[in-house]
Design a protein around this motif. Sequence first.
Motif, PDB file in Angstrom:
ATOM      1  N   LEU A 111       1.958   2.043  -3.414  1.00  0.00           N
ATOM      2  CA  LEU A 111       0.785   2.517  -4.162  1.00  0.00           C
ATOM      3  C   LEU A 111       0.502   3.979  -3.802  1.00  0.00           C
ATOM      4  CD1 LEU A 111      -1.725   1.651  -5.935  1.00  0.00           C
ATOM      5  CD2 LEU A 111      -2.902   1.458  -3.749  1.00  0.00           C
ATOM      6  N   ALA A 112       0.527   4.228  -2.495  1.00  0.00           N
ATOM      7  CA  ALA A 112       0.244   5.584  -2.025  1.00  0.00           C
ATOM      8  C   ALA A 112       1.258   6.547  -2.609  1.00  0.00           C
ATOM      9  CB  ALA A 112       0.294   5.620  -0.512  1.00  0.00           C
ATOM     10  N   GLN A 113       2.522   6.136  -2.575  1.00  0.00           N
ATOM     11  CA  GLN A 113       3.586   6.988  -3.069  1.00  0.00           C
ATOM     12  C   GLN A 113       3.339   7.329  -4.538  1.00  0.00           C
ATOM     13  OE1 GLN A 113       5.759   7.939  -0.796  1.00  0.00           O
ATOM     14  NE2 GLN A 113       6.417   9.442  -2.301  1.00  0.00           N
ATOM     15  N   PRO A 157       7.072  13.742  -1.838  1.00  0.00           N
ATOM     16  CA  PRO A 157       7.011  13.478  -3.280  1.00  0.00           C
ATOM     17  C   PRO A 157       7.876  14.456  -4.068  1.00  0.00           C
ATOM     18  CG  PRO A 157       4.801  13.700  -2.359  1.00  0.00           C
ATOM     19  CD  PRO A 157       5.758  13.969  -1.253  1.00  0.00           C
ATOM     20  N   ASP A 158       7.819  15.716  -3.704  1.00  0.00           N
ATOM     21  CA  ASP A 158       8.736  16.690  -4.300  1.00  0.00           C
ATOM     22  C   ASP A 158       8.794  17.913  -3.395  1.00  0.00           C
ATOM     23  OD1 ASP A 158       6.662  18.557  -4.907  1.00  0.00           O
ATOM     24  OD2 ASP A 158       6.157  17.377  -6.668  1.00  0.00           O
ATOM     25  N   PRO A 210       0.813  -1.214   0.000  1.00  0.00           N
ATOM     26  CA  PRO A 210       0.000   0.000   0.000  1.00  0.00           C
ATOM     27  C   PRO A 210       0.849   1.267   0.000  1.00  0.00           C
ATOM     28  CG  PRO A 210      -0.159  -1.160   2.092  1.00  0.00           C
ATOM     29  CD  PRO A 210       0.619  -2.025   1.181  1.00  0.00           C
ATOM     30  N   GLN A 211       2.029   1.189   0.618  1.00  0.00           N
ATOM     31  CA  GLN A 211       2.818   2.414   0.678  1.00  0.00           C
ATOM     32  C   GLN A 211       3.326   2.800  -0.701  1.00  0.00           C
ATOM     33  OE1 GLN A 211       6.228   2.479   3.255  1.00  0.00           O
ATOM     34  NE2 GLN A 211       6.030   4.673   3.554  1.00  0.00           N
ATOM     35  N   ARG A 266      -0.213  12.984  -8.433  1.00  0.00           N
ATOM     36  CA  ARG A 266      -0.956  14.180  -8.100  1.00  0.00           C
ATOM     37  C   ARG A 266      -0.073  15.419  -8.232  1.00  0.00           C
ATOM     38  NH1 ARG A 266      -2.858  17.087  -3.460  1.00  0.00           N
ATOM     39  NH2 ARG A 266      -0.888  16.522  -2.555  1.00  0.00           N
ATOM     40  N   SER A 267       1.127  15.340  -7.658  1.00  0.00           N
ATOM     41  CA  SER A 267       1.956  16.536  -7.694  1.00  0.00           C
ATOM     42  C   SER A 267       2.524  16.751  -9.096  1.00  0.00           C
ATOM     43  CB  SER A 267       3.069  16.459  -6.655  1.00  0.00           C
ATOM     44  OG  SER A 267       3.713  15.231  -6.727  1.00  0.00           O
ATOM     45  N   LYS A 282      -7.013  17.041   3.559  1.00  0.00           N
ATOM     46  CA  LYS A 282      -7.595  15.796   4.078  1.00  0.00           C
ATOM     47  C   LYS A 282      -6.564  14.705   4.330  1.00  0.00           C
ATOM     48  CE  LYS A 282     -12.079  15.064   4.772  1.00  0.00           C
ATOM     49  NZ  LYS A 282     -13.191  15.103   3.852  1.00  0.00           N
ATOM     50  N   ARG A 283      -5.510  14.702   3.526  1.00  0.00           N
ATOM     51  CA  ARG A 283      -4.603  13.569   3.588  1.00  0.00           C
ATOM     52  C   ARG A 283      -3.877  13.438   4.917  1.00  0.00           C
ATOM     53  NH1 ARG A 283      -0.726  12.424   0.778  1.00  0.00           N
ATOM     54  NH2 ARG A 283       0.221  14.401   0.387  1.00  0.00           N
ATOM     55  N   ALA A 284      -3.635  14.551   5.548  1.00  0.00           N
ATOM     56  CA  ALA A 284      -2.889  14.509   6.806  1.00  0.00           C
ATOM     57  C   ALA A 284      -3.636  13.642   7.806  1.00  0.00           C
ATOM     58  CB  ALA A 284      -2.717  15.911   7.342  1.00  0.00           C
ATOM     59  N   THR A 287       0.507   7.369  -6.219  1.00  0.00           N
ATOM     60  CA  THR A 287      -0.600   8.288  -6.471  1.00  0.00           C
ATOM     61  C   THR A 287      -0.231   9.712  -6.060  1.00  0.00           C
ATOM     62  OG1 THR A 287      -1.487   7.427  -4.435  1.00  0.00           O
ATOM     63  CG2 THR A 287      -2.585   6.757  -6.451  1.00  0.00           C
ATOM     64  N   VAL A 288       0.536   9.817  -4.979  1.00  0.00           N
ATOM     65  CA  VAL A 288       0.964  11.155  -4.565  1.00  0.00           C
ATOM     66  C   VAL A 288       1.823  11.771  -5.657  1.00  0.00           C
ATOM     67  CG1 VAL A 288       2.423  12.413  -2.952  1.00  0.00           C
ATOM     68  CG2 VAL A 288       0.803  10.734  -2.105  1.00  0.00           C
ATOM     69  N   ASP A 289       2.737  10.965  -6.187  1.00  0.00           N
ATOM     70  CA  ASP A 289       3.593  11.460  -7.264  1.00  0.00           C
ATOM     71  C   ASP A 289       2.757  11.947  -8.439  1.00  0.00           C
ATOM     72  OD1 ASP A 289       5.850  11.014  -5.902  1.00  0.00           O
ATOM     73  OD2 ASP A 289       6.384   9.129  -6.884  1.00  0.00           O
ATOM     74  N   GLY A 310      -4.645  10.003  -2.595  1.00  0.00           N
ATOM     75  CA  GLY A 310      -3.192   9.926  -2.571  1.00  0.00           C
ATOM     76  C   GLY A 310      -2.582   8.996  -1.551  1.00  0.00           C
ATOM     77  N   VAL A 311      -3.314   8.628  -0.507  1.00  0.00           N
ATOM     78  CA  VAL A 311      -2.742   7.719   0.496  1.00  0.00           C
ATOM     79  C   VAL A 311      -3.763   6.680   0.952  1.00  0.00           C
ATOM     80  CG1 VAL A 311      -0.850   8.353   1.998  1.00  0.00           C
ATOM     81  CG2 VAL A 311      -2.885   9.789   1.909  1.00  0.00           C
ATOM     82  N   PHE A 371      -7.364   8.156   1.622  1.00  0.00           N
ATOM     83  CA  PHE A 371      -7.547   9.565   1.294  1.00  0.00           C
ATOM     84  C   PHE A 371      -6.947   9.765  -0.080  1.00  0.00           C
ATOM     85  CE2 PHE A 371      -7.253   9.664   5.976  1.00  0.00           C
ATOM     86  CZ  PHE A 371      -8.529  10.130   6.203  1.00  0.00           C
TER      87      PHE A 371
END
Lengths: 342, 503
Positions: free
Chosen positions: A5-7, B397-398, A2-3, A13-14, A340-342, A9-11, B25-26, B23
Motif C-alpha cells: 500500500l505504501a509503495q 519509487p523512481d 501495508p508495504q 505521489r512521484s 516528514k516521511r523519513a 501511494t509513494v508511486d 505515502g507510508v 505519513f
Amino acid sequence: MPQALAQRTVDARSARRARGFPPEASILLVLIGLALTFELLGWILVRQSFLLNEQRLVVMILQVSVIGIIAVGVTQVIITGGIDLSSGSVVAVTAMVAASLAQSSDAVRAVYPSLTDLPVLVPVMAGLAVGAAAGLANGTLIAYTSIPPFIATLGVMVSARGIAKWYTHGQPVSMLTDAYADIGGGAVPVMIFLGTALIFHIALRYTRYGKFTYAIGANPQAARISGINVAGHLIVVYTIAGTLSGLAGIVTSARAVSGQAGMGMMYELDAIAAAVIGGASLAGGVGRITGTVIGTLILGVVTSGFTFLRIDAYYQEIVKGAIIVAAVIADQYRHRASRKRA
Amino acid sequence: MRSLATDAPDGCLLQVSNLSKAFPGVVALDDVSLRVKRGTVHALIGENGAGKSTLMKIIAGVYTPDAGELRLRGNAVHLSSPRQALQNGIAMIHQELNLMPFMSVAENIWIGREPVNACGLVSHRELRRRTRALLERLGVDIDPQAEVRTLSIARRQMIEIAKALSHESELLIMDEPTSALTERDAEHLFAIIRELQAQGKSILYITHKMDELFEIADEVSVLRDGRYIGTASPLDLTRDELIRMMVGRELSQVFPRAPARAGAVVLSARALSLEPQFYDISFDLHAGEILGIAGLIGAGRSQLAKALFGLTPASSGQVWMEGCEVKLDSPRAAMSRGMAFVTEDRKETGCFLGLSVLENLEIAVLEGDFVRCGFVRTRAVTQACAAMSRLLGVKTPDLHERIENLSGGNQQKVLLGRWLLTRPKILILDEPTRGVDVGAKAEIHQLIARLVAEGTAVLMISSEMPEILGMSHRIMVMHEGRVTGILTREQADQVKIMDLAAR
C-alpha cells in the motif's frame, strides 16, 4: 499488505510530480493571485484595468529587469549555499566605470577627455570586466580563506561602494553616447534579463556546471570527495554573479544616461528576495532560475500595483517585506511536508 | 504526582497498544503493541524502515499516533511534546547528540532549570554541585565546567544520559548509542546501563548490532515493515532465529566469500605517515582481493583511507601503482588512477541529502562520454544510473525521489553505485554497512564479493568483527596509527585481531 500500500501511494505521489507539478507552481499562483488582486482593486478604487494595459506591463518588467539580472547570478550563489551582498555596490562601480568610457565628445567635463565617443563595446566590456573582477575577489576570498560568504561579500560591498565614490570624487558622469543609452532604451533591459535567465536556466539544468553547483550547495564535503574542485567552482560561480551585477550596472547607467556612485543601493537585498521568493534555499542545494524570474515579477507587480492604485510607497515596502517572509514560511512548510516521511 | 503512581499490577512500566502511524505515502507503524517492564533493558530491533524510529518518537512525544494508546504505570497518557514525555519520566537519548558545544557540561544538563540564588541569578556553585553529584551517580569522571565541544563523543553521550537522569526519568530511550563508540567506551556504556537498571530504570534500546543485544538486553522485540513481530528473551533465541524474525526470510549465507585469487599488486604503500594520525604504514593491495583493515575507533584507519584518496595527503612515504610512484594529492588525482572511496559517514560526507537519487548517482561520473561541450548527456547518464540502480536493487519509487527519503541501506547502495559507475580498479570502503539493515547488508556483501571476483581490489575498513573476518582475504590490524599485524584469512580469528588492535 501495508508495504504494498505504501509503495503504491509513494508511486502515485512521484507520478504526480513527474507529470509536471514543478515546485514553482505555488509561487506562480502567488504571482497570479497578486496580479488578480490588483486587477480587482483597480476596478473598485480607480476604475481601470491593471493587467489590460500593455504599456504598464512593459514598464513593470522594465523596472525589475536590473534586479532580475542580478538575481540570476545571486540565485546561483545561493544554490552553492553562499550569499552575495556586494551586488548593489558592484552595480555602482560598473555604472561609473562604464559611463566614464561612454561619454560623448560634447561632454563638458569628461572623465577621460581623450577617450570620448568610443565604440559602445568598450564601456560594455570594461563594465563586465569590473563586475567579473569584483566577483573574482568574492570567490577567491570565500574559496581560499575560511571566512563565510556573508563577511567576504560584505567587505567587497563596502569597498566597492567606496571605489565608486572615489572614482570621480563623488561627481556623477553624464553626457553618454546614444549608442550606450540605447542599451537601457525600450525593452532592451527586459530582453537582457530574460536572455540571461534563459542562458543560466539551461546552464543549471543541463550542464556539468549546474550539476556541480547544486552538489556543492547540497553537501560541499561530499562534493569534494566526489572529485569536484569545490574551491575552483565557487570562484567561477561568484565571478559569474559579479559579471551579472556588472551587466546590471551597465543597464542601470544606460537607462539613466549617467553614472552615479549612489546607484544600485540595496539592490542586493531585492535580488536575494527575488531568489528566495522563487524558492531558493539559503541552506544551499535548492533553487531554480524559473522561480527567481517569477520572484522578480512578484516584486515588480507589487511595486507597480501600488503605484497604480496611488497608494503611498510606504505601504509598498511594508507589503514587500511581508511577502518575502511569507514566501519563505510557505517554502519551509512545503519542505517539511516532503521530509516528514523519513 | 508521579511518585505516588504505582506500576500496573504486572510490573509493566510502559504499555503500548495497537499503535498506528502513517505519513504521507507510508504506513510507518501498523497496529504495534509492546510492553516494557520496570528495571529491564528492552531491545528493539528491525531493519531500517521497520518503524523503530517512529515508535520511539511516539513514545518520546515527538509524534502523535494516528491510533492506539500509551499506558504509563497502568494509566493512559497522551504525550503531545517531548517536554510532556519528559515530565512523565520518558527521556530520549538521540543518535545525533543534541548538546550545545560552546556551553559547559553543567549548563547543558540543567539548561532551562538552572538553580538560582537569592538575587534570582544563576547559582553556578549549586549548578556545579548538582552536576558533580549526578555524574558521580553514573560513575563517570567529567569536569562539570568543561566545554562540551572539548569532550569525546562517548563522554557527550554520558552527558546526555546524565541529563536524562536529572529529569528523574524512568524510561530512557537509546537510539543506537554505540554506533560511534569504541569497544571500550561501549563496555563502559553497558556498565552504566546495568547500573541504571539496578536503580530501577527501564531502557528501551534500539540497535543494529546483534552481539550487543545478547550482551545487555533482557527482552528483545522485533519490528518488521511497521508491524510487531514478537518479543522474546535473548536467552531463548539464536542469532539466526532473530535475523529470520527481522527479515522474514532465511539468509542462506551471511558472508559470500570471493575466491582467493590474488592477482597482481595494484597499489603499494610504503612508509606512509601523517602525524599524529598514522605512522609508517606499508602494505600491498592485490587485484581481486579484499584487504580488511581492523582496529579500534581512533586507530587512524579512516585517516589512512582519506590520505590514500588524496583528501588529506600523507606528509611522507610513497604510493606505487603499476610500477610507478604516484602522487595522490586530490580526490581527482586518485579518481584518475581508478580509485573510489565510500566514506564512513553517509550523511556528512556521502549523500547529497536534498538531491534526488539520480543526482546522487551521477555526480562522480560526469565526464568523458557522458558530457559533450559541458552539457550533460542526460539520457545516457539516466540510463546508466537506472541500470546501476537496478543492478544494486535500490528500493526507490523512481530515480527522482529525494535520497533522504530512502532507508539507510538504500542510501548506501546509491553511494556504492555512484562509485561503481566510475568503474574503479581500487575501491576503498570505510564501514560499508554501518547503520544498514540486515537484508541490505547481505546484498552489499554479495556485491562486494562479485566485484572482487571480477578483479577489483577492495580496501575495507570495518569495526564489525564478523564482517572483517567473514569478508577479508587478508586483515591489516591497526593500533594508534600503526600497523600491528597483517593476518591471512586462515590465521585470523577474533581473539588475534583484538589482541593486535588493543595491544
